[in-house]
Design an enzyme around this catalytic site. Structure first.
Site, PDB file in Angstrom:
ATOM      1  N   ASP A  68     -31.528  25.199  39.307  1.00 39.94           N
ATOM      2  CA  ASP A  68     -32.451  24.189  39.130  1.00 39.94           C
ATOM      3  C   ASP A  68     -33.482  23.913  40.280  1.00 39.94           C
ATOM      4  O   ASP A  68     -34.017  22.749  40.387  1.00 39.94           O
ATOM      5  CB  ASP A  68     -31.953  22.592  38.817  1.00 39.94           C
ATOM      6  CG  ASP A  68     -31.090  22.835  37.684  1.00 39.94           C
ATOM      7  OD1 ASP A  68     -30.925  23.870  36.914  1.00 39.94           O
ATOM      8  OD2 ASP A  68     -30.256  21.943  37.408  1.00 39.94           O
ATOM      9  N   LYS A 125     -30.073  25.087  30.516  1.00 38.17           N
ATOM     10  CA  LYS A 125     -29.298  24.311  30.077  1.00 38.17           C
ATOM     11  C   LYS A 125     -29.417  22.826  29.467  1.00 38.17           C
ATOM     12  O   LYS A 125     -30.637  22.577  30.049  1.00 38.17           O
ATOM     13  CB  LYS A 125     -28.011  24.048  31.019  1.00 38.17           C
ATOM     14  CG  LYS A 125     -28.724  23.783  32.341  1.00 38.17           C
ATOM     15  CD  LYS A 125     -27.877  23.755  33.558  1.00 38.17           C
ATOM     16  CE  LYS A 125     -28.406  23.394  34.919  1.00 38.17           C
ATOM     17  NZ  LYS A 125     -28.873  21.740  34.930  1.00 38.17           N
ATOM     18  N   CYS A 147     -26.112  19.039  39.577  1.00 37.18           N
ATOM     19  CA  CYS A 147     -25.880  20.160  39.105  1.00 37.18           C
ATOM     20  C   CYS A 147     -25.123  21.152  39.838  1.00 37.18           C
ATOM     21  O   CYS A 147     -24.533  22.135  39.605  1.00 37.18           O
ATOM     22  CB  CYS A 147     -27.231  20.614  38.696  1.00 37.18           C
ATOM     23  SG  CYS A 147     -27.899  19.630  37.234  1.00 37.18           S
TER      24      CYS A 147
HETATM   25  C1  VGL Z   1     -30.011  17.335  37.607  1.00 34.58           C
HETATM   26  C2  VGL Z   1     -29.953  15.043  36.928  1.00 34.58           C
HETATM   27  C3  VGL Z   1     -30.467  15.451  35.719  1.00 34.58           C
HETATM   28  C4  VGL Z   1     -29.812  18.610  38.661  1.00 34.58           C
HETATM   29  C5  VGL Z   1     -30.556  17.728  36.186  1.00 34.58           C
HETATM   30  O1  VGL Z   1     -30.243  19.449  38.701  1.00 34.58           O
HETATM   31  O2  VGL Z   1     -28.988  18.086  39.526  1.00 34.58           O
HETATM   32  N1  VGL Z   1     -29.802  16.026  37.935  1.00 34.58           N
HETATM   33  N2  VGL Z   1     -30.899  16.875  35.273  1.00 34.58           N
END
Ligand code: VGL
Ligand code: ZN
Length: 208
Positions: A13, A111, A156
């Site tokens: 991410d 995802k 994540c």
């Molecule tokens: C994430 C909150 C919502 C992350 C992703 O990448 O940690 N955190 N969506």
């Protein structure tokens, strides 16, 4: 240190919305990008995870009238922290940070695509039954060990690391190549949970 071909790097991410200036900025999220690029050069197998939500996703506070970002609500699969709208499919915020340089990565796993279910983990959605197929991909390629880097350490990255262990992989998190959100002590809890699960917590100097 030469890294075994049975090992993969999972880059989690590193997207504009998680970088300062983005919709769900992780403090210093941009600082880890050069280090991730250097680490990735050590690995033959690189997989990139990308948070990839449809507009109106169940994890967005805006989808729940009267709710604010960071409220926690009950969804059919359990507790859900609500977030600002982020990483909407096809948006600039969902794109990888422009400095991320991973030309040899072979798989991008998206995802959080299911409108009703969040997915912090790159392996298993928040209902804890729907898989992304990542464990199967890695196993079919003979990979037994996964190193993880990226954002956010306490969401994540942690859930991906826990699920990697649950799926039978050796799992390591490279702490200085991650940054966290730290919501209500979530960073300390994440470290504790990963230690209990047998996730190796290391520094990049152990790989470079
Ligand atoms: C994430 C909150 C919502 C992350 C992703 O990448 O940690 N955190 N969506
Ligand atoms: Zn998300």
């Amino acid at each position: 240190m030469p890294i075994s071909p049975r090992t993969a790097l999972l880059v989690i991410d590193v997207q504009n919305d998680f970088i300062p200036g983005g919709q769900l900025a992780v403090p210093e999220g941009d600082r880890i990008v050069p280090l991730i690029n250097r680490l990735a050069e050590q690995f033959k197998q690189v997989v990139i995870a990308q948070d990839w939500h449809p507009a109106g996703h169940a994890s967005f506070a805006s989808s729940h009238p009267g709710r604010q970002p960071y409220d926690v609500i009950q969804l059919p699969y359990g507790e859900q922290t609500l977030w600002p709208d982020h990483c909407i499919q096809g948006s600039r915020g969902a794109e990888f940070h422009s400095g991320l340089n991973l030309p040899h990565a072979q798989l991008i796993i998206r995802k959080g695509c299911n409108p009703d279910i969040d997915s912090y983990s790159a392996f298993l959605e928040a209902d804890r039954v729907t898989t992304t197929g990542l464990a199967g991909y890695l196993k079919e390629r003979g990979i037994d060990t996964v190193y993880m880097v990226g954002l956010a350490l306490d969401f994540c990255v942690m859930f991906s690391a826990l699920d990697a262990r649950a799926a039978g992989f050796n799992a390591f998190v490279v702490l200085d190549a991650c940054r966290g959100i730290d919501l209500n002590g979530s960073l300390a809890t994440a470290i504790e949970r990963m230690q209990v699960a047998g996730v190796g917590l290391i520094q990049s100097t152990e790989l470079l």
